[in-house]
Design a protein around this motif. Structure first.
Motif, PDB file in Angstrom:
ATOM      1  N   UNK A  85       2.940   2.746   5.941  1.00 26.13           N
ATOM      2  CA  UNK A  85       3.392   3.347   4.682  1.00 26.13           C
ATOM      3  C   UNK A  85       2.666   4.652   4.403  1.00 26.13           C
ATOM      4  N   UNK A  86       3.368   5.561   3.774  1.00 22.16           N
ATOM      5  CA  UNK A  86       2.728   6.778   3.282  1.00 22.16           C
ATOM      6  C   UNK A  86       1.772   6.379   2.167  1.00 22.16           C
ATOM      7  N   UNK A  87       0.522   6.853   2.239  1.00 18.96           N
ATOM      8  CA  UNK A  87      -0.415   6.503   1.174  1.00 18.96           C
ATOM      9  C   UNK A  87      -0.607   7.670   0.207  1.00 18.96           C
ATOM     10  N   UNK A  88       0.278   8.646   0.305  1.00 17.88           N
ATOM     11  CA  UNK A  88       0.275   9.788  -0.606  1.00 17.88           C
ATOM     12  C   UNK A  88      -1.085  10.478  -0.669  1.00 17.88           C
ATOM     13  N   UNK A  91       0.829  -1.203   0.000  1.00 10.11           N
ATOM     14  CA  UNK A  91       0.000   0.000   0.000  1.00 10.11           C
ATOM     15  C   UNK A  91       0.868   1.260   0.000  1.00 10.11           C
ATOM     16  N   UNK A  92       0.536   2.185  -0.860  1.00 10.82           N
ATOM     17  CA  UNK A  92       1.227   3.465  -0.863  1.00 10.82           C
ATOM     18  C   UNK A  92       2.369   3.531  -1.849  1.00 10.82           C
ATOM     19  N   UNK A  93       2.773   2.393  -2.390  1.00 15.14           N
ATOM     20  CA  UNK A  93       3.935   2.430  -3.265  1.00 15.14           C
ATOM     21  C   UNK A  93       3.588   2.114  -4.722  1.00 15.14           C
ATOM     22  N   UNK A  94       2.340   1.747  -4.962  1.00 15.76           N
ATOM     23  CA  UNK A  94       1.965   1.364  -6.316  1.00 15.76           C
ATOM     24  C   UNK A  94       1.695   2.594  -7.167  1.00 15.76           C
TER      25      UNK A  94
END
Lengths: 332, 443, 333
Positions: free
Chosen positions: B366-369, A116-119
């Motif tokens: 995690x950062x979810x932007x 999550x968050x890197x795609x």
């Protein structure tokens, strides 16, 4: 008393959390889900259930055995991917295609980048495009909407409104000749048409969008800029030659336009961060969608448009900075 | 309702001590007065071990242009000059005084009458404020007289008075406005005279309706002072944000408020200015809020500088059992203290005691932007980018993304759904960039 | 058909000749002379690009050497004397052989010696933590134990021991200076490796007076000057309430180790036995124990390393300092 804690400010944290945001999106999709159950019967529930279960399972599996990280399935993002995936497919899709689609969505679309968050791309769309290209027949035989109250009859399949229009225009017919074959705008609005599960009812999706705006999960920029661009762009075509280009309202209400604009293009992970970036992103999606719909091979261009614009997000983030504080203001 | 334009958050206000009147706290047996409790160079001690001192006597003299005098808050004997932990978490040189009685120097006017007749000229006001060691009491502790020295060619259009108190929990400014309103307004008039301006804007957030109403009534007697209620929004107390909220002007990046014709002072400072100029009283006591969810009696104390924090906590009926963190200041920008022996200094606006379960940070993910940090940043920066580049030590990029504009308000860390300590990284990057800039300017 | 082939070959051939002629003249015009020795020197260097020499990388170092034409003031800490001799051969110069150095952590404020008085909760960065407080143990000068040094090390040579929260240097160290720069408290210092890898140093950089220093840490240097008085070689200097041993002057006599009342002076790689016979009466039992512990701690790190390298027969001291860096370089190359 234990030792005092030393940490840097701030010492309080708001009540925002990833989990809350993700579950907010899930709640926002409930109206659309209910409408699709109403029109497609228990088949809809079956597809949603399989897609969600498969997505969550694959996320758990990959997180545990490949990434070897903490368990992340409870943050709700896999559930969103599952529901969105289900919303993008016909309700009579065989179960194994759904599972395959979920594997591609979660595995290739999300976890292969680190979770999550890197795609860079919307996972559900990656899954959907994969299925569309690999299983075109199954993916485009849409069941006709049959309100559940009419009793369960054998499903009748047929093309979507967009499909009818596209094929008809390609075959040389004019818009006014095709008009009787497609559902009226009113029917499109409430969702009484053939199509994928999520795209059927415009009202339910707008309701979900308003809920997300109210909860500050999404901002207005992306959906509004997409819809406005689509409207203006298709209006120009329609204005030039109304016999070969269909009206903007039709474009807005069909083919997952609203589902894409409200639920998929706004995916925070794969959309730009700043307001101007978001506007450019939305305009890009709108233009590409119409271009694909009008000149492309597929009747529907939303998923491709979003995926293409997803790939420009790092560039947009770099080029469009937020309004900085401290610009020169004239004063007397 | 006015407020600033960009970003901002609204944390739960928790103004527990808003109704607690200011109480005088007993003078402790021993005080330790750090000689560096203001922004700029530390003062130089002018007393030595064994000296007898009176209340208000000069203990340490300002050294350098940006520095401030320090006066004795108590009477007694200088026990020693030694290093003592202060709110920075380090041991800093301090003057430790054993208290004997409460004998004030004769020059201080201790009469309770309010004296609204400003006799001194602008120049004399500046000198007086300098002599009495008045610094900004909002937290930054910038020596006040420096703000009054307007360079030639610059004109001050507005004196902006900060009565916002946007930090949750804190109420000391609120109580000052309510209980010492008139004196405070005289202080504002003195500052106006010192700055040669005839307009003062007092910004008060509208979660303090009683203070707004009181001040409005009182302000009718004064010329040129306006009270403006503001929408509750953090960080409205930031200098640049407050100026924008009240005047619509934006202080350019890297410039002082003077650039847009404004000077900002805190209400507490205005009161200190009144006392310094009209009563000849140096800054040696201030109002400190002692608060926290499990504190039995959240209060506002009039405290002598140098009083150990534990005395204040005692007066608020003791340290709660579940204490996990003690903060000097508010929860958004305050500093965590390493013990309760740390003395109150000029910049201590409050002591906040956090229960243990609230003092630990949550696990990060995690950062979810989601760009929430970008949306709330009051300076229009991208905290996510700054923290990431700081973490990767790409300081050139950090500098280009205007890290030096960051006011360290903490809105980004506060709002981050993934609990990423954005500000920790940004502060690290900001420190490093600051070092790089200093080295560059040396060359 | 044949015509087409002939025309094609002909026209392309002509094009190629024209291009070749243009390229030749352009190359002549824009030719940049580069000293071939730069490449040779770079070849001789370990190409670790660690920056330990003070230059941006091995190439920059080689350029600087060739440009200055002398080896004075140039030293590759990674390669040490061997590499510098090679560089000297390329340059036709005699290399000034610098004493090999190693990083030394001058703090022993372990969780036991300097118990935590507060708890830090924040990002794992010494530089960030140092801006908000002095350290969990309360010492303003002590190690924060958050591992900025470990992070900065390219050679896997310094690790924070999770039991003591103090970094330990292994024999992988090439004295590249990275950790010295990274440490916000200036605790790490490069010292000569010394004869038989034996070193004596004051493991404390505290500048507080004795009483507060001792309050925070059991093994702080309290600035008592006992070591200063006992040193026969004038190798110890007292400054800011603390002792500092000059490694150039120190003759490793170990007199200071014995007199130190707080065990702040550490000795490394001295045999335990010899110490016993020599100073049996002078040091009380407690002190003996800690010295023992100290040395075993040192052995421990070496033992783990040995198992890693799978050379069980080798005793830790036989392993020379030069060996490991060159191994390391091979890996890198």
């Amino acid at each position: 008393m234990s030792l005092l804690t030393i940490s840097a400010s701030p010492h309080v944290h708001g009540d925002n959390s990833t989990k809350k945001i993700m579950w907010g999106v899930v709640y926002a999709m409930i109206p659309a889900l209910l409408v699709s159950v109403y029109y497609f019967g228990l088949d809809a529930l079956r597809v949603v259930f399989i897609a969600v279960a498969a997505s969550v399972f694959f996320e758990w599996l990959i997180q545990k055995y490949l990434i070897k990280g903490a368990n992340t399935i409870m943050d709700g993002s896999a559930i969103i991917t599952g529901i969105l995936l289900a919303f993008n497919v016909p309700s009579n899709l065989p179960w194994w295609i759904i599972i395959l689609g979920a594997l591609v969505a979660i595995g290739m679309g999300k976890m292969s980048y680190g979770g999550l968050g890197k795609n860079p791309f919307n996972p559900a769309l990656v899954g959907r495009v994969f299925m569309l290209i690999s299983f075109p027949v199954q993916m485009t035989s849409w069941p006709k909407a049959q309100p559940i109250i009419d009793g369960i009859t054998d499903a009748v399949t047929g093309p979507t409104a967009l499909g009818i229009m596209k094929e008809g225009l390609d075959a040389g017919k004019t818009v006014s000749e095709l008009m009787p074959e497609i559902p009226s705008n009113m029917q499109l609005l409430i969702g009484n048409m053939g199509g994928s599960m999520g795209e059927v009812s415009a009202i339910a999706i707008i309701l979900g969008g308003l809920y997300m705006c109210w909860k500050k999960i999404i901002t207005w920029e992306i959906p509004i800029s997409i819809l406005l661009t689509v409207f203006v762009f298709s209006k120009i075509f329609c204005f030039i030659d109304p016999e070969h280009y269909v009206s903007p309202i039709f474009h807005l209400l069909t083919g997952g336009m609203l589902l894409g604009a409200i639920f998929m293009a706004t995916d925070m992970v794969s959309s730009p961060m700043t307001r101007y970036g978001q506007l450019v992103y939305g305009v890009g999606i709108g233009l590409l969608t119409i271009i694909i719909r009008v000149w492309g091979a597929y009747p529907e261009g939303m998923s491709f448009a979003i995926l293409i614009m997803n790939s420009t997000v790092p560039l947009l983030n770099n080029s469009f900075k937020p309004t900085r504080f401290g610009k020169e203001v004239k004063h007397g | 309702m006015k407020t600033f334009k960009l970003g901002g958050v609204h944390p739960p206000e928790n103004k527990l001590s808003a109704q607690a009147a200011i109480e005088k706290i007993a003078i402790p047996k021993q005080v330790s007065v750090p000689i560096g409790q203001h922004l700029g160079a530390p003062a130089t001690a002018v007393v030595k071990k064994g000296d007898e001192v009176k209340v208000g006597q000069l203990l340490a003299k300002a050294t350098g242009f940006i520095s401030a005098n320090i006066h004795s808050p108590v009477s007694g004997k200088v026990f020693k000059i030694d290093n003592v932990y202060d709110s920075s978490g380090y041991r800093k040189p301090s003057i430790i005084i054993k208290v004997e009685g409460d004998e004030w120097v004769d020059t201080i006017d201790r009469s309770p009458e309010i004296d609204g007749n400003i006799k001194l000229s602008a120049k004399e006001i500046t000198d007086k404020i300098n002599e009495m060691g008045v610094v900004g009491l909002g937290g930054a502790t910038f020596p006040s007289f420096v703000k009054l020295m307007v360079p030639e060619g610059k004109k001050v259009d507005f004196l902006v008075i900060n009565g916002v108190e946007c930090e949750p929990y804190l109420t000391s400014d609120h109580r000052v406005m309510l209980e010492r309103g008139e004196e405070m307004l005289i202080g504002v008039s003195i500052l106006m005279k010192g700055l040669k301006t005839n307009k003062a804007l007092i910004g008060v957030e509208n979660n303090k309706p009683d203070a707004i109403e009181d001040l409005r009534k009182l302000a009718q007697k004064f010329k040129g002072i306006e009270i403006h209620p503001l929408k509750v929004q953090y960080p409205q107390g930031g200098e640049k944000q407050l100026i924008q909220a009240l005047t619509g002007r934006e202080v350019p990046s890297g410039k002082l408020p003077l650039e847009v014709g404004c000077v900002v002072n805190n209400v507490g400072t205005a009161l200190a200015v009144y006392e310094a100029v009209q009563k000849n009283k140096p800054l040696f006591e201030r109002v400190v809020t002692v608060t926290g969810k499990s504190v039995k009696k959240p209060s506002n104390f009039l405290t002598r500088i140098g009083t150990p924090v534990k005395e204040l906590i005692e007066a608020a009926q003791g340290l709660p059992d579940d204490t996990g963190k003690i903060i000097n200041g508010g929860p958004m920008m305050g500093k965590a203290l390493i013990s309760t022996d740390i003395p109150v200094v000029k910049g201590t606006s409050g002591i906040l005691i956090m229960p243990e379960k609230e003092s630990k940070r949550n696990d990060t993910s995690n950062c979810i932007r989601c760009a929430k940090c970008v949306q709330v940043c009051p300076m229009g920066l991208e905290p996510v980018l700054l923290s990431k580049t700081s973490k990767l030590e790409m300081f050139e990029k950090v500098e280009n993304e205007r890290v030096m504009d960051c006011i360290e308000c903490g809105s980004c860390s506060y709002t981050c759904p993934a609990n990423i300590p954005l500000l920790d990284y940004i502060r690290y990057g900001k420190n490093k960039v600051g070092q790089i800039l200093r080295e560059r300017s040396k060359k | 058909m044949n015509e087409v082939i002939i025309y094609t070959v002909g026209s392309l051939g002509a094009l190629a000749i024209v291009a070749a002629v243009i390229l030749y003249f352009v190359a002549q015009k824009f030719k940049v002379f580069e000293d071939p020795r730069i490449d040779d020197v770079e070849e001789a260097l370990p190409s670790a690009n660690c920056g330990g020499c003070g230059y941006a990388g091995c190439r920059a170092f080689a350029e600087a050497i060739v440009k200055s034409g002398t080896l004075e003031g140039f030293n590759c800490p990674v390669g040490g004397a061997d590499i510098m001799t090679d560089v000297g051969k390329v340059m036709g110069l005699e290399a000034a052989i610098a004493e090999p150095q190693i990083a030394v952590v001058r703090c022993n404020g372990t969780v036991k010696n300097s118990p935590a008085k507060v708890k830090y909760d924040g990002i794992s960065s010494c530089a960030a933590a140092a801006t908000i407080f002095s350290g969990e143990g309360g010492c303003s000068f002590g190690c924060l134990g958050l591992g900025d040094c470990e992070e900065s090390c390219d050679f896997d040579a310094i690790h924070v021991n999770p039991k003591t929260m103090i970094p330990e240097v292994t024999s992988n160290c090439v004295a590249c200076n990275a950790c010295v720069i990274a440490c916000p408290k200036d605790i790490i210092e490069l010292r000569n490796v010394g004869k038989k890898e034996r070193r004596i140093f004051v493991s404390c950089v505290n500048e507080e007076k004795g009483a507060p220093a001792k309050k925070n840490c059991d093994v702080a240097c309290i600035g008592c000057s006992k070591c200063f008085n006992v040193c026969p070689f004038d190798a110890i200097e007292m400054k800011n309430n603390r002792a500092y041993i000059d490694y150039e002057k120190c003759k490793l006599c170990r007199k200071c180790v014995v007199v130190c009342p707080t065990e702040a002076i550490h000795e490394i790689n001295f045999p335990l036995k010899k110490l016993k016979t020599e100073v049996k009466k002078e040091i009380p039992k407690k002190e003996m124990e800690t010295i023992k512990v100290d040395i075993t701690a040192n052995l421990e790190t070496k033992t783990t390393e040995r198992t890693k390298d799978e050379k069980p027969g080798e005793s830790p001291k036989e392993k020379t300092i030069k060996e490991t860096p060159s191994d390391n370089n091979d890996d890198k190359a």
